[in-house]
Enzyme design. Structure first.
Site, mmCIF file in Angstrom:
data_model
loop_
_atom_site.group_PDB
_atom_site.id
_atom_site.type_symbol
_atom_site.label_atom_id
_atom_site.label_comp_id
_atom_site.label_asym_id
_atom_site.label_seq_id
_atom_site.Cartn_x
_atom_site.Cartn_y
_atom_site.Cartn_z
ATOM 1 C CG ASP A 273 0.814 -9.395 5.826
ATOM 2 O OD1 ASP A 273 0.077 -9.926 6.666
ATOM 3 O OD2 ASP A 273 1.205 -8.216 5.911
ATOM 4 C CG ASN A 274 4.384 -8.679 8.427
ATOM 5 O OD1 ASN A 274 4.524 -8.125 7.341
ATOM 6 N ND2 ASN A 274 3.733 -8.122 9.426
ATOM 7 N N GLY B 96 0.799 -1.218 0.000
ATOM 8 C CA GLY B 96 0.000 0.000 0.000
ATOM 9 C C GLY B 96 0.826 1.261 0.000
ATOM 10 N NE ARG B 97 3.865 1.970 5.476
ATOM 11 C CZ ARG B 97 4.355 2.417 6.621
ATOM 12 N NH1 ARG B 97 4.486 3.712 6.817
ATOM 13 N NH2 ARG B 97 4.712 1.579 7.574
ATOM 14 C CE LYS C 83 7.542 -0.707 6.314
ATOM 15 N NZ LYS C 83 8.133 -1.613 7.330
ATOM 16 C CG ASP D 218 6.972 -5.786 6.559
ATOM 17 O OD1 ASP D 218 7.682 -4.943 5.977
ATOM 18 O OD2 ASP D 218 6.036 -6.367 6.001
ATOM 19 C CG ASP E 230 -0.574 8.832 4.752
ATOM 20 O OD1 ASP E 230 0.117 7.793 4.688
ATOM 21 O OD2 ASP E 230 -0.488 9.645 5.689
#
Length: 484
Positions: A258-259, A94-95, A115, A268, A127
């Site tokens: 997902d990590n 997402g970012r 990241k 992460d 955001d």
């Protein structure tokens, strides 16, 4: 995004080319006033990159993703995942952006990944940005883990963007440039599995598995059942990794599927921290209200995550579902024993016990010590360094019982062996917070001093006594945050 023909770096796009269903081409957002905060010169050299060039405007453009080499195809990667046990079918970067792969000086393929580089189609309500504190936390802890010899993603640089980012308050924005063997996750396979299920075609899933085998576990390609061998290799890698976490008191904080990487690297670093006083129930993450990812739960969570990975591979392992389930169940069943073996071996080494000490004696010493540490609320890291001094004839400075010390001394512990695996310096939570607070206001000196200590964690250095000491009592209960 601009494209440069500068030959300072060559980025390949193997993931984007081989797995387009799991990648969306995307561009990083420009930074209004970029400023390099920290650069990992040693890692840059390992990657075959010129550190001086990375400090130049073009180099900083690469570290931000706004100035990429000709032929590079930055992508946001797709993946799913179980987050605190609940399945989310579409997560993804997402970012973040995978800028591409490069070949380091040892001939290894490494991902260059960003990241905080801006919103992507996977951003959902976020955001797409990151702030200085959490990005420097990942830089600190990932490099500390590397120095401790624990498989991990690496941090190449943190660049301040000059953009204000709103979290609870206004904070300075930043981008982290990190390096990994790859960013393939259990969640990548979960996404590919649901994609294949919807298409009624396993081709994408098979391609992902072949990609993983080629990059991380090539020996699996020679097995009679390559996809079962892939699963077995990941089980072994994760069992080893989790034991290494536990041995140094590391708490990841957000062990979602997902990590968990296919390469067996730690990834992460969000609400992560190192345990101070020993307690298996230790939780630092502000969002882990139920203690799902507490220190003592981490091996069981990893086992659970691997079961989710196994589910995605069933169509590849055998045509008959029952046969496939039996095969992965047997392979998954090896995890507890593999973890226990790695943990027990590591604890024997931490206590300086030779192979002559029988298993029953060693196990009793370890278990009794951990009970003692918990009862006395003794600092975990300090305890083992103190024992190294005791093995050399010093008086203990921590509250070990005479009875336990007598049994341990009778085993003739080797202090040199102990000092090679028991760190003097870890990222102490209070020191990390001090460094992050100072850096957020523009003072990078505490960060530089902390990184100097963490670079050689097993060697005591004059002038760094404060970096080996536990937090003062007035530091209070510690909580960590994701920074998303």
């Amino acid at each position: 995004m601009s494209v440069t023909s500068d030959a300072a770096v060559t980025l390949h796009s193997r993931f984007a080319r081989e797995l387009p269903e799991l990648a969306i081409g995307w561009q990083a957002e420009p930074a209004p006033a970029p400023r390099l905060l920290v650069l990992n010169d040693a890692l840059a050299t390992e990657l075959g990159l010129d550190a001086d060039w990375l400090r130049s405007p073009d180099g900083i453009g690469l570290l931000l993703g706004t100035d990429v080499p000709e032929g590079a195809t930055p992508v946001a990667q797709a993946y799913a995942g179980h987050q605190f046990g609940g399945y989310v079918p579409r997560l993804g970067d997402g970012r973040a952006l995978l800028l591409g792969e490069l070949t380091d000086v040892h001939g290894r393929t490494r991902d260059l990944h960003l990241k905080g580089s801006g919103r992507t189609p996977f951003a959902r309500g976020g955001d797409g940005l990151a702030v200085v504190g959490p990005m420097l936390r990942e830089y600190i802890v990932s490099e500390a883990m590397h120095a401790l010899g624990i498989p991990t993603t690496r941090s190449l640089a943190v660049v301040a963007t000059g953009r204000d980012v709103w979290r609870e308050t206004k904070q300075p924005g930043a981008v982290l440039a990190r390096v990994a063997s790859s960013h393939l996750r259990v969640g990548s396979f979960q996404y590919a599995y649901q994609y294949a299920t919807a298409a009624k075609d396993d081709e994408v899933l098979r391609r992902l598995a072949d990609h993983a085998i080629s990059r991380h576990h090539p020996q699996a390609a020679e097995a009679d059942n390559p996809y079962l061998a892939l699963f077995e290799a990941v089980v072994s890698a994760q069992a080893s990794l989790l034991a290494q976490w536990m041995l140094v008191g590391f708490i990841h904080g957000v062990m979602n599927t997902d990590n968990m990487t296919i390469a067996g690297e730690t990834i992460d670093y969000g609400p992560c921290a190192f345990m101070d006083t020993f307690d298996p129930a230790t939780v630092f993450s502000s969002i882990d209200h139920g203690g799902r990812y507490a220190y003592g739960n981490q091996p069981a969570v990893a086992h659970w995550n691997l079961a989710r990975f196994a589910e995605t591979l069933l169509p590849l392992i055998a045509e008959d579902v029952d046969t496939a389930v039996d095969l992965v169940t047997a392979a998954l069943g090896q995890f507890p024993q593999q973890f226990d073996t790695a943990w027990s071996t590591g604890m024997r080494t931490k206590l300086g016990l030779s192979a002559r000490v029988d298993h029953t004696t060693a196990t009793a010493l370890v278990n009794d010590l951990l009970v003692l540490l918990q009862q006395t609320r003794t600092d975990y890291t300090s305890a083992f360094r103190d024992l190294g001094r005791v093995a050399r004839g010093a008086q203990p400075s921590l509250p070990f019982t005479d009875e336990w010390l007598s049994r341990w001394r009778a085993c003739d512990p080797d202090p040199d062996v102990m000092d090679r695996v028991n760190p003097v310096y870890i990222p102490r939570n209070h020191l990390v917070e001090d460094a992050l607070t100072a850096a957020t206001t523009g003072d990078l000196a505490p960060l530089a001093t902390l990184m100097t200590a963490l670079k050689t964690p097993f060697t005591e250095r004059a002038g760094f006594e404060a970096h080996a000491a536990p937090a003062p009592e007035d530091f209070g209960p510690y909580r960590t945050f994701c920074g998303t």
